[in-house]
Enzyme design. Structure first.
Site, PDB file in Angstrom:
ATOM      1  N   ARG A 127       0.675  -1.443   0.008  1.00 28.42           N
ATOM      2  CA  ARG A 127       0.120  -0.084  -0.273  1.00 28.42           C
ATOM      3  C   ARG A 127       0.778   1.341  -0.002  1.00 28.42           C
ATOM      4  O   ARG A 127       1.496   1.636   0.681  1.00 28.42           O
ATOM      5  CB  ARG A 127      -1.284  -0.077   1.228  1.00 28.42           C
ATOM      6  CG  ARG A 127      -2.036   0.951   1.026  1.00 28.42           C
ATOM      7  CD  ARG A 127      -2.803   0.988   2.952  1.00 28.42           C
ATOM      8  NE  ARG A 127      -2.075   1.649   3.538  1.00 28.42           N
ATOM      9  CZ  ARG A 127      -1.568   2.229   4.829  1.00 28.42           C
ATOM     10  NH1 ARG A 127      -2.403   1.052   5.065  1.00 28.42           N
ATOM     11  NH2 ARG A 127      -0.910   2.771   5.091  1.00 28.42           N
ATOM     12  N   HIS A 137      -3.541   4.179   4.350  1.00 27.53           N
ATOM     13  CA  HIS A 137      -5.313   3.206   4.311  1.00 27.53           C
ATOM     14  C   HIS A 137      -6.269   4.262   4.029  1.00 27.53           C
ATOM     15  O   HIS A 137      -6.658   3.588   3.253  1.00 27.53           O
ATOM     16  CB  HIS A 137      -5.090   2.520   6.195  1.00 27.53           C
ATOM     17  CG  HIS A 137      -6.530   2.362   6.424  1.00 27.53           C
ATOM     18  ND1 HIS A 137      -6.307   0.624   5.821  1.00 27.53           N
ATOM     19  CD2 HIS A 137      -7.485   2.621   7.260  1.00 27.53           C
ATOM     20  CE1 HIS A 137      -7.130   0.259   6.588  1.00 27.53           C
ATOM     21  NE2 HIS A 137      -8.320   1.196   6.862  1.00 27.53           N
ATOM     22  N   TYR A 139       3.935   5.255  11.800  1.00 25.32           N
ATOM     23  CA  TYR A 139       4.405   4.662  12.040  1.00 25.32           C
ATOM     24  C   TYR A 139       4.960   3.646  10.702  1.00 25.32           C
ATOM     25  O   TYR A 139       5.623   2.235  11.091  1.00 25.32           O
ATOM     26  CB  TYR A 139       2.917   3.544  12.647  1.00 25.32           C
ATOM     27  CG  TYR A 139       1.961   3.104  10.344  1.00 25.32           C
ATOM     28  CD1 TYR A 139       2.530   2.278  10.256  1.00 25.32           C
ATOM     29  CD2 TYR A 139       1.063   4.669  10.847  1.00 25.32           C
ATOM     30  CE1 TYR A 139       1.445   2.421   8.455  1.00 25.32           C
ATOM     31  CE2 TYR A 139       0.041   3.927  10.140  1.00 25.32           C
ATOM     32  CZ  TYR A 139       0.148   3.811   8.870  1.00 25.32           C
ATOM     33  OH  TYR A 139      -0.343   3.377   7.446  1.00 25.32           O
TER      34      TYR A 139
END
Length: 409
Positions: free
Chosen positions: A302, A306, A315
Site C-alpha cells: 500500500r 490506509h 508508523y
C-alpha cells in the site's frame, strides 16, 4: 438490495472423482525465486530469513520469466490485451488520484486509495468471467473498473449521498463492504448456492491482510472447504493493516493458512499483473471444475495511507516505501511493452490524454452531486424514535447553526 443468483444461467460441469477434493498446490507454488529484486527486510524474529517463493512472470525490470505451472494461463495473450491491462492500470490510478484530491478539497468525506495495488486488482479482475460474482471490500476500485462499474458510481458513498451507486445484479459486483472480513462469509454462502444451483460460475472474495485475522474469514475457510464451495479468496497483502505490520497478523505466510483448512494456497507477486491474471485464472478454473476453494495471497504494498484520515509517516519509514517503488506495477508492464515493441509513444500519449479526460469527468461528476443530508444519520436508528436520538439531533442542529454568520448565511 436483493442479490440475485446468476448460477442458473449455465449448467455446472461435474468433475467425476473430484467432488470433495481440496488437494493441489499447498506449499510454495511457481518458481522465479529472488526475481523480485529487492528482498523485503524482516521486521520480526518470528520470520525466517528467506521469504517464501512467489509466482512471478514479469520482473520489476519488465523482463518476462518462465513458469511451468502458470505460463499456459497467459500463453495466448495478445499485444492488444497487454496494452489493455496497461490502460486499465493507468486509468485506475488516475481515477484514484483524482478521488484523493477531491477528498482533500472537501468534496468527499473519506477515500481509500489503491495506489500500488493496481496489478493485483486488474490482473485478478480481468481473470473473471461475466457470470462470476465478485465480493469486494472498499478498496477494489480496479476490480470495479474491470466489472464495468462507472468510477463516478463509486464516489457517492464516499460523499455520503448514497449507500453505493450501482446495482450489484447488473455487473455481478457486490456493493462495497466496510465491515472488515464479513464479505468472505457472503461470498462463501453465495458460492454454496452456486454449487447447489448446478452452475459452472465461480465466486471471488477480496480482503486484506488485516482481515485475515477476523473470525469471519476463518469461518469462511471452514465452510467453503467442507462444502467444496466454488470460491476464490483473494487476499491483497499490502503489508499494513492500517498501522499494524503483517508480522503482527501471522507467524507464517498468509497463503499457508489454507493448508490447515484443506485447500490450496499460493503466493503471487501482487505487483505483476500477468502473474495475478494467470494465478487467478487457475484458481477460478479450479472452482468452476468442482475442485473447491483456493486462497491467493497477492504480495503487494500500500503505497499511500490506509485512508485519507490516516498518516502513514507515524508508523513506517520512507526507506520501506522507496524499496517498493522500484517494483511499481505500471512501470513494470510499460518496460515490458516497450522492450517487446508492443506499444509505441503514440499509444502512451493517447492514453495520457484519455487519463486526463477521465480525471476531468470524475471531478465534474462529483461536484455536480448533491451535498449529503447532514441529518440523515439520525433517521432509522430506532423504528419509533428515541429521546436520546432527538437530543443528539438538536445538539447537532445547534452545532451546524453556529457556523452561520450574522446575516444567516
Amino acid at each position: 438490495m436483493t442479490v440475485e443468483s446468476s448460477a442458473a444461467r449455465k449448467p455446472r460441469r461435474t468433475a467425476a472423482g473430484k467432488a470433495g477434493t481440496t488437494g493441489g498446490k499447498t506449499g510454495t507454488t511457481g518458481a522465479a525465486t529472488g526475481a523480485t529484486g529487492t528482498k523485503r527486510t524482516t521486521r520480526s524474529t518470528a520470520r525466517k530469513s528467506t521469504d517464501p517463493e512467489l509466482v512471478q512472470l514479469l520482473t520489476p525490470e519488465g523482463k518476462r520469466v518462465k513458469n511451468a505451472e502458470y505460463d499456459a494461463y497467459v500463453a495466448g495473450i495478445t499485444p492488444e490485451e497487454l496494452r489493455g491491462l496497461y490502460r486499465d492500470m493507468v486509468l485506475t490510478r488516475r481515477f484514484d488520484a483524482e478521488a484523493t484530491a477531491l477528498q482533500r478539497q472537501g468534496e468527499l468525506g473519506l477515500w481509500a486509495s489503491l495506489l500500488g495495488q493496481e496489478a493485483a486488482q486488474i490482473g485478478s479482475g480481468r481473470a473473471t468471467r461475466e457470470d462470476d460474482y465478485v465480493f469486494p471490500t472498499y478498496r477494489e476500485h480496479g476490480v470495479a473498473w474491470c466489472r464495468g462499474v462507472d468510477p463516478t458510481n463509486l464516489l457517492g458513498m464516499f460523499r455520503g449521498v448514497n449507500n453505493g451507486g450501482w446495482d450489484p445484479n447488473s455487473n455481478n459486483f457486490h456493493l462495497y463492504t466496510i465491515v472488515i472480513g464479513s464479505q468472505t462469509l457472503h461470498a462463501t454462502g453465495y458460492a454454496m448456492g452456486v454449487a447447489k444451483d448446478g452452475a459452472d460460475s465461480a465466486v471471488i472474495a477480496y480482503f486484506g491482510d488485516g482481515a485475515s485475522s477476523q473470525g469471519d474469514v476463518a469461518e469462511s475457510f471452514t465452510f467453503s472447504a467442507v462444502y467444496n464451495a466454488p470460491v476464490v479468496f483473494f487476499c491483497q497483502n499490502n503489508q499494513w493493516a492500517i498501522s499494524e505490520p503483517t508480522e503482527r497478523q501471522t507467524r507464517v505466510p498468509l497463503y499457508q493458512r489454507a493448508q490447515g483448512y484443506g485447500f490450496p494456497g499460493v503466493r503471487v507477486d501482487g505487483n505483476d499483473v500477468l502473474a495475478c491474471l494467470a494465478v487467478t485464472k487457475w484458481a477460478l478454473e479450479r472452482a468452476r471444475n468442482g475442485e473447491g476453494p483456493t486462497l491467493v495471497e497477492a504480495y503487494t504494498y500500500r503505497m499511500g495511507a490506509h485512508t485519507t484520515s490516516d498518516d502513514p509517516t507515524r508508523y513506517r519509514g520512507d526507506e520501506e516505501r522507496l524499496a517498493w517503488e522500484v517494483k511499481d506495477p505500471i512501470l513494470r508492464l510499460r518496460r515490458y511493452l516497450e522492450a517487446s515493441n508492443h506499444a509505441d509513444e503514440g499509444f502512451f500519449a493517447e492514453l495520457e490524454t484519455e487519463s486526463e479526460a477521465l480525471g476531468k469527468r470524475v471531478r465534474e461528476a462529483v461536484r455536480a452531486m448533491p451535498d449529503p443530508d447532514h441529518f440523515a444519520i439520525f433517521e432509522n436508528a430506532y423504528a419509533d424514535g428515541h429521546a436520546l436520538v432527538d437530543e443528539e439531533r438538536a445538539q447537532f442542529a445547534a452545532y451546524q447553526a453556529s457556523f452561520a454568520d450574522e446575516g444567516g448565511h
